[in-house]
Design a protein around this motif. Structure first.
Motif, PDB file in Angstrom:
ATOM      1  N   TRP A   1       2.283 -15.941  -6.481  1.00 39.40           N
ATOM      2  CA  TRP A   1       2.318 -14.494  -6.614  1.00 39.40           C
ATOM      3  C   TRP A   1       2.351 -13.850  -5.245  1.00 39.40           C
ATOM      4  O   TRP A   1       1.607 -14.204  -4.351  1.00 39.40           O
ATOM      5  CB  TRP A   1       1.074 -14.006  -7.376  1.00 39.40           C
ATOM      6  CG  TRP A   1       0.846 -14.747  -8.641  1.00 39.40           C
ATOM      7  CD1 TRP A   1       1.734 -15.529  -9.324  1.00 39.40           C
ATOM      8  CD2 TRP A   1      -0.369 -14.798  -9.389  1.00 39.40           C
ATOM      9  NE1 TRP A   1       1.169 -16.042 -10.441  1.00 39.40           N
ATOM     10  CE2 TRP A   1      -0.122 -15.614 -10.510  1.00 39.40           C
ATOM     11  CE3 TRP A   1      -1.615 -14.224  -9.229  1.00 39.40           C
ATOM     12  CZ2 TRP A   1      -1.096 -15.864 -11.461  1.00 39.40           C
ATOM     13  CZ3 TRP A   1      -2.577 -14.476 -10.182  1.00 39.40           C
ATOM     14  CH2 TRP A   1      -2.315 -15.289 -11.286  1.00 39.40           C
ATOM     15  N   GLY A   2       3.175 -12.851  -5.074  1.00 40.01           N
ATOM     16  CA  GLY A   2       3.240 -12.119  -3.811  1.00 40.01           C
ATOM     17  C   GLY A   2       2.094 -11.146  -3.696  1.00 40.01           C
ATOM     18  O   GLY A   2       1.423 -10.833  -4.680  1.00 40.01           O
ATOM     19  N   PRO A   3       1.821 -10.634  -2.492  1.00 41.26           N
ATOM     20  CA  PRO A   3       0.731  -9.689  -2.267  1.00 41.26           C
ATOM     21  C   PRO A   3       0.821  -8.465  -3.156  1.00 41.26           C
ATOM     22  O   PRO A   3      -0.195  -7.882  -3.517  1.00 41.26           O
ATOM     23  CB  PRO A   3       0.886  -9.323  -0.785  1.00 41.26           C
ATOM     24  CG  PRO A   3       1.592 -10.483  -0.184  1.00 41.26           C
ATOM     25  CD  PRO A   3       2.513 -10.979  -1.253  1.00 41.26           C
ATOM     26  N   GLY A   4       2.038  -8.059  -3.548  1.00 40.98           N
ATOM     27  CA  GLY A   4       2.169  -6.864  -4.381  1.00 40.98           C
ATOM     28  C   GLY A   4       1.536  -7.021  -5.735  1.00 40.98           C
ATOM     29  O   GLY A   4       1.230  -6.036  -6.405  1.00 40.98           O
ATOM     30  N   GLY A   5       1.326  -8.269  -6.196  1.00 40.82           N
ATOM     31  CA  GLY A   5       0.754  -8.480  -7.516  1.00 40.82           C
ATOM     32  C   GLY A   5      -0.749  -8.501  -7.518  1.00 40.82           C
ATOM     33  O   GLY A   5      -1.360  -8.688  -8.554  1.00 40.82           O
ATOM     34  N   LEU A   6      -1.385  -8.363  -6.354  1.00 44.72           N
ATOM     35  CA  LEU A   6      -2.836  -8.474  -6.267  1.00 44.72           C
ATOM     36  C   LEU A   6      -3.428  -7.225  -5.641  1.00 44.72           C
ATOM     37  O   LEU A   6      -2.834  -6.595  -4.767  1.00 44.72           O
ATOM     38  CB  LEU A   6      -3.222  -9.693  -5.418  1.00 44.72           C
ATOM     39  CG  LEU A   6      -2.657 -11.034  -5.898  1.00 44.72           C
ATOM     40  CD1 LEU A   6      -2.998 -12.113  -4.887  1.00 44.72           C
ATOM     41  CD2 LEU A   6      -3.214 -11.397  -7.255  1.00 44.72           C
TER      42      LEU A   6
ATOM     43  N   TYR B   1       1.511 -12.760 -14.112  1.00 37.50           N
ATOM     44  CA  TYR B   1       1.986 -11.988 -12.965  1.00 37.50           C
ATOM     45  C   TYR B   1       3.117 -11.038 -13.360  1.00 37.50           C
ATOM     46  O   TYR B   1       3.150  -9.878 -12.960  1.00 37.50           O
ATOM     47  CB  TYR B   1       2.458 -12.925 -11.861  1.00 37.50           C
ATOM     48  CG  TYR B   1       3.208 -12.207 -10.765  1.00 37.50           C
ATOM     49  CD1 TYR B   1       2.559 -11.257  -9.971  1.00 37.50           C
ATOM     50  CD2 TYR B   1       4.551 -12.464 -10.539  1.00 37.50           C
ATOM     51  CE1 TYR B   1       3.239 -10.582  -8.973  1.00 37.50           C
ATOM     52  CE2 TYR B   1       5.238 -11.790  -9.547  1.00 37.50           C
ATOM     53  CZ  TYR B   1       4.588 -10.851  -8.768  1.00 37.50           C
ATOM     54  OH  TYR B   1       5.260 -10.179  -7.789  1.00 37.50           O
ATOM     55  N   ARG B   2       4.028 -11.522 -14.175  1.00 37.33           N
ATOM     56  CA  ARG B   2       5.193 -10.710 -14.550  1.00 37.33           C
ATOM     57  C   ARG B   2       4.768  -9.446 -15.284  1.00 37.33           C
ATOM     58  O   ARG B   2       5.254  -8.344 -14.988  1.00 37.33           O
ATOM     59  CB  ARG B   2       6.145 -11.536 -15.422  1.00 37.33           C
ATOM     60  CG  ARG B   2       7.475 -10.842 -15.721  1.00 37.33           C
ATOM     61  CD  ARG B   2       8.272 -11.609 -16.754  1.00 37.33           C
ATOM     62  NE  ARG B   2       7.629 -11.581 -18.061  1.00 37.33           N
ATOM     63  CZ  ARG B   2       7.698 -10.554 -18.901  1.00 37.33           C
ATOM     64  NH1 ARG B   2       8.356  -9.453 -18.567  1.00 37.33           N
ATOM     65  NH2 ARG B   2       7.104 -10.611 -20.081  1.00 37.33           N
TER      66      ARG B   2
END
Length: 442
Positions: free
Chosen positions: A31-36, A425-426
């Motif tokens: 997961w990229g930082p944008g997902g957290l 995540y999606r």
């Protein structure tokens, strides 16, 4: 208190079966930082109401350090610890959201199993020592157990939805259903070294690339110098104490690998220095002996020291490259009797042949379709496998079938778990917080 809480005989042990499916997925954080959501509270991970504390993170970090030793840098270990704990937190949250529940009895049953003696009796003192060693309270440990059991319940539910696909299983079992009679024809690379030319410039360039493979692990040693005057003693002693490079050459060098009986007249001095790991001075008839302890070290030898070894290795690699490039031509010459090769006849399962020579499944399929020889490069040269006959074999041992059936099912199971993580995540409907700032400071 521990005995009262954890050793009650009516605690059910049924749910411990779920622990068997506690697999770790190394590809967890995709997961990229944008997902957290990166917060700054006293937590490492939060997934909904599931919280992973800094203490849990440190314990996982220590566990990984004990497993890997010093081979992996701390920042990489931190990422793996974060991966493992994030997986657990996500699956524990999903378990709760889907109605799974871990009772106090299940937690107690797990603890009893972990800290029972051979007779099954709960060992309260061992449990206390364990908690003291990890600096955990009973409640903190119960919380860790609860999160783990919740995650395992969710993963177990996923596992029960999997099955061993028949077509995939048959593909795995195919090498066990074919008996092959073959002639193994071996060509040694040493017979072809004249086909490659090696110059010193190439060797030096090659050595620069692979020199770490020639590193020498030198054991601790004692170096003994001899001087004739007190002035020389003082000068040399001070230089050795300060770690300076000295021009004098030692008259003797002894390592821990040497037999003590070979230390001769220097035995007492060597033993003294090995014990103190410092410098010692001893007066002798015609002067003074100065002995100094040297730590063991990893040393890269010069090119000249290992030139012949480097040449042999490089020549071998270049010859194998040449043989790989000309393997079809060499194979035809061997099969036509124009090139002599070491030969032996074997009759074995296709599986054994594939294992011994690294033959892939597509090559076996080519053999079944009519291919009558296989050419394989090995570390010693080239092997030509001439197929003499094929025979069907249906006598597959049950343990082999069961092993591959479970392997196929586990493969599907891990794939499904990864799909769950990707879907989490999606969709982005679960609040996931990772406290990177705190992790960096731990």
């Amino acid at each position: 208190m521990f005995k009262f809480v954890y050793s009650r005989g009516w605690i059910s042990k049924l749910f411990l079966a779920f622990l068997a499916f506690s697999f770790i997925i190394g590809t967890a954080i995709m997961w990229g930082p944008g997902g957290l959501n990166f917060g700054f509270g006293n937590y490492v991970i939060k997934v909904g109401d599931i919280t992973i504390t800094p203490k849990e993170f440190i314990l996982e970090l220590y566990r990984l350090r004990n497993s890997y030793g010093e081979k992996i840098p701390t920042d990489k270990l931190k990422e793996e610890a974060l991966n493992n704990l994030l997986i657990t937190a996500v699956f524990a949250y999903l378990a709760e959201r889907n109605g799974f529940y871990v009772s106090q009895e299940e937690i107690g049953d797990f603890i009893v199993r972990q800290f029972s003696d051979k007779s099954g009796k709960f060992n309260e003192e061992e449990f206390k020592r364990y908690l003291q060693y990890l600096k955990l309270t009973p409640k903190e440990f119960e919380k860790i157990v609860k999160t783990t059991l919740l995650a395992n319940k969710y993963k177990s539910a996923v596992f029960y939805t999997t099955y061993a696909n028949r077509e995939t299983l048959n593909a795995y079992l195919l090498p066990f259903t074919v008996k092959i009679k073959a002639q193994i024809l071996e060509l040694d690379y040493k017979n072809f070294t004249s086909r490659v030319k090696v110059d010193e410039k190439e060797l030096k360039e090659f050595y620069r690339e692979v020199k770490d493979n020639f590193a020498i692990e030198e054991p601790p040693r004692v170096e003994i110098f001899k001087v004739t005057s007190e002035g020389e003693v003082k000068k040399l002693y001070n230089a050795l104490t300060e770690g300076k490079k000295v021009e004098e050459k030692p008259i003797k060098v002894f390592t821990l690998a040497d037999q003590k009986e070979n230390w001769g007249e220097f035995k007492g001095l060597v033993e003294k220095v090995l014990k103190s790991k410092k410098i010692a001075v001893q007066k002798v008839g015609d002067g003074y002996l100065i002995a100094v302890y040297r730590e063991g070290q990893r040393r890269i030898p010069s090119f000249e020291e290992v030139k012949e070894q480097v040449k042999a290795l490089y020549q071998r690699l270049k010859t194998l490259e040449w043989m790989e490039k000309h393997k079809e031509e060499l194979a035809q010459r061997v099969l036509n009797g124009k090139l002599e090769a070491k030969a032996q006849e074997v009759e074995t399962l296709a599986f054994n042949l594939m294992q011994n020579f690294g033959i892939p499944l597509p090559t076996l399929l080519e053999v079944l379709e009519g291919k009558r020889y296989i050419t394989v490069k090995t570390g010693k040269g080239l092997v030509v496998i001439k197929i003499l006959s094929l025979e069907a074999s249906k006598d597959i041992p049950p343990e082999v079938k069961n092993y591959y059936r479970l392997m196929v099912r586990n493969s599907q199971y891990l794939k499904k778990l990864q799909e769950v993580l990707r879907e989490v995540y999606r969709k982005g409907d679960i609040e996931i917080k990772v406290n990177r700032q705190l992790i960096e400071n731990l």
